[in-house]
Design an enzyme around this catalytic site. Sequence first.
Site, PDB file in Angstrom:
ATOM      1  N   SER A   1      -2.036   0.321  -2.497  1.00 29.83           N
ATOM      2  CA  SER A   1      -1.494  -0.905  -3.079  1.00 29.83           C
ATOM      3  C   SER A   1      -2.358  -1.528  -4.159  1.00 29.83           C
ATOM      4  O   SER A   1      -1.839  -2.155  -5.069  1.00 29.83           O
ATOM      5  CB  SER A   1      -1.272  -1.943  -1.974  1.00 29.83           C
ATOM      6  N   THR A   2      -3.656  -1.395  -4.045  1.00 28.95           N
ATOM      7  CA  THR A   2      -4.541  -2.092  -4.984  1.00 28.95           C
ATOM      8  C   THR A   2      -5.488  -1.115  -5.655  1.00 28.95           C
ATOM      9  O   THR A   2      -5.758  -0.028  -5.143  1.00 28.95           O
ATOM     10  CB  THR A   2      -5.366  -3.184  -4.276  1.00 28.95           C
TER      11      THR A   2
END
Length: 64
Positions: free
Chosen positions: A9-10
């Site tokens: 996600s990051t």
Amino acid sequence: MKIGYARVSTEDQTTDPQIDALRGRGCETIYQEHRSGKNTDRPELESCLQALRTGETLPIWCVS
């Protein structure tokens, strides 16, 4: 042929553990991307799904 898909996600996360696990399961091709779970636009996932053919396997790696 086994095809894999890895996503985090990051930008501070890494797909390395997923890639290792997918290679360990025999994946020859692995699609990967950094996309937030809020973002439903996932071009690498779409490419991965389009690459699958009858009889091929897409292993899934999940963490809860």
